[in-house]
Design a protein around this motif. Structure first.
Motif, short mmCIF file in Angstrom:
data_model
loop_
_atom_site.label_atom_id
_atom_site.label_comp_id
_atom_site.label_asym_id
_atom_site.label_seq_id
_atom_site.Cartn_x
_atom_site.Cartn_y
_atom_site.Cartn_z
N MET A 1 0.85 -1.18 0.00
CA MET A 1 0.00 0.00 0.00
C MET A 1 0.90 1.23 0.00
O MET A 1 1.93 1.25 0.64
CB MET A 1 -0.90 -0.02 1.24
CG MET A 1 -1.77 1.22 1.35
SD MET A 1 -2.89 1.25 2.76
CE MET A 1 -3.99 -0.07 2.37
N ASN A 2 0.47 2.26 -0.71
CA ASN A 2 1.19 3.53 -0.68
C ASN A 2 0.25 4.62 -0.16
O ASN A 2 -0.94 4.35 0.10
CB ASN A 2 1.79 3.88 -2.05
CG ASN A 2 0.72 4.04 -3.12
OD1 ASN A 2 -0.35 4.59 -2.89
ND2 ASN A 2 1.02 3.54 -4.31
N VAL A 3 0.74 5.82 -0.03
CA VAL A 3 -0.06 6.92 0.55
C VAL A 3 -1.28 7.21 -0.31
O VAL A 3 -2.38 7.40 0.21
CB VAL A 3 0.81 8.18 0.75
CG1 VAL A 3 -0.05 9.35 1.18
CG2 VAL A 3 1.90 7.92 1.79
N SER A 4 -1.13 7.21 -1.62
CA SER A 4 -2.27 7.48 -2.51
C SER A 4 -3.37 6.44 -2.33
O SER A 4 -4.56 6.78 -2.28
CB SER A 4 -1.83 7.48 -3.97
OG SER A 4 -0.92 8.53 -4.19
N GLU A 5 -2.98 5.17 -2.20
CA GLU A 5 -3.97 4.11 -1.98
C GLU A 5 -4.64 4.28 -0.62
O GLU A 5 -5.85 4.04 -0.49
CB GLU A 5 -3.30 2.74 -2.08
CG GLU A 5 -2.84 2.40 -3.48
CD GLU A 5 -1.96 1.15 -3.53
OE1 GLU A 5 -1.95 0.51 -4.58
OE2 GLU A 5 -1.27 0.84 -2.52
N ALA A 6 -3.88 4.68 0.38
CA ALA A 6 -4.44 4.89 1.72
C ALA A 6 -5.45 6.04 1.70
O ALA A 6 -6.52 5.94 2.30
CB ALA A 6 -3.33 5.17 2.72
N ILE A 7 -5.12 7.11 1.00
CA ILE A 7 -6.03 8.26 0.89
C ILE A 7 -7.31 7.84 0.17
O ILE A 7 -8.41 8.19 0.59
CB ILE A 7 -5.34 9.43 0.17
CG1 ILE A 7 -4.22 10.00 1.04
CG2 ILE A 7 -6.35 10.52 -0.20
CD1 ILE A 7 -3.28 10.94 0.31
N GLN A 8 -7.16 7.05 -0.90
CA GLN A 8 -8.34 6.57 -1.62
C GLN A 8 -9.20 5.69 -0.73
O GLN A 8 -10.43 5.76 -0.77
CB GLN A 8 -7.93 5.82 -2.89
CG GLN A 8 -9.10 5.47 -3.78
CD GLN A 8 -9.87 6.69 -4.24
OE1 GLN A 8 -9.30 7.65 -4.75
NE2 GLN A 8 -11.19 6.70 -4.05
N LEU A 9 -8.57 4.87 0.09
CA LEU A 9 -9.30 4.01 1.03
C LEU A 9 -10.10 4.86 2.01
O LEU A 9 -11.26 4.55 2.31
CB LEU A 9 -8.32 3.10 1.76
CG LEU A 9 -8.89 1.97 2.59
CD1 LEU A 9 -9.70 1.02 1.74
CD2 LEU A 9 -7.76 1.22 3.28
N LEU A 10 -9.50 5.94 2.51
CA LEU A 10 -10.22 6.86 3.40
C LEU A 10 -11.44 7.44 2.68
O LEU A 10 -12.54 7.45 3.24
CB LEU A 10 -9.30 7.99 3.86
CG LEU A 10 -8.25 7.66 4.91
CD1 LEU A 10 -7.20 8.75 4.99
CD2 LEU A 10 -8.91 7.45 6.27
N LYS A 11 -11.24 7.92 1.47
CA LYS A 11 -12.34 8.50 0.69
C LYS A 11 -13.43 7.47 0.43
O LYS A 11 -14.62 7.78 0.55
CB LYS A 11 -11.81 9.04 -0.65
CG LYS A 11 -10.96 10.27 -0.54
CD LYS A 11 -10.48 10.68 -1.93
CE LYS A 11 -9.54 11.86 -1.90
NZ LYS A 11 -9.05 12.20 -3.24
#
Length: 136
Positions: A1-11
């Protein structure tokens, strides 16, 4: 997982995209080790001098719930690290001095399942503790 994927998961789960959350995720992803909430707060104080423990803990709890961070308990305190993957099963060696981790590919569950035939296993956690080459 990278930061972009984590942000998308939050969204995807309906959580707000905030600068503090993004910066926290980036901070965690830049450090390949388990850290306490205090260490995270200290590491972010230059950018957010008024950030509270409450903010750190709330976000870490959310990240843990969404499996963005992995947790362990070291020295009687919960420690967090950016989740390295959700795609392959593995465990970690954790340095007790610096908190750095190393992936352990083998899993003892094959042996444990043989010992516990007839039992229903819901999950497991296996960690190895010691000192890395730099701290030894």
């Amino acid at each position: 997982m990278n930061v972009s994927e984590a942000i998308q998961l939050l969204k995807d789960h309906g959580y707000k995209y905030t600068g503090k959350r993004v910066d926290m995720l980036e901070f965690l992803s830049e450090h390949d080790k388990y850290m306490s909430a205090k260490e995270i707060l200290e590491g972010m104080k230059d950018t957010y001098p008024n950030m509270s423990f409450d903010t750190i803990y709330r976000n870490l709890a959310l990240f843990e719930e969404l499996e963005i961070v992995e947790t362990t308990e070291l020295f009687g305190e919960k420690h967090f690290r950016f989740s390295c993957t959700h795609e392959e099963h593995h465990h970690h060696f954790i340095c007790l001095q610096c908190g750095k981790t190393r992936k352990v590919e083998i899993c003892p569950m094959d042996h444990v399942r043989n010992e516990l035939q007839g039992y229903s296993i819901s999950g497991h956690k296996f960690e190895v503790y010691g000192y890395c080459n730099k701290c030894h």
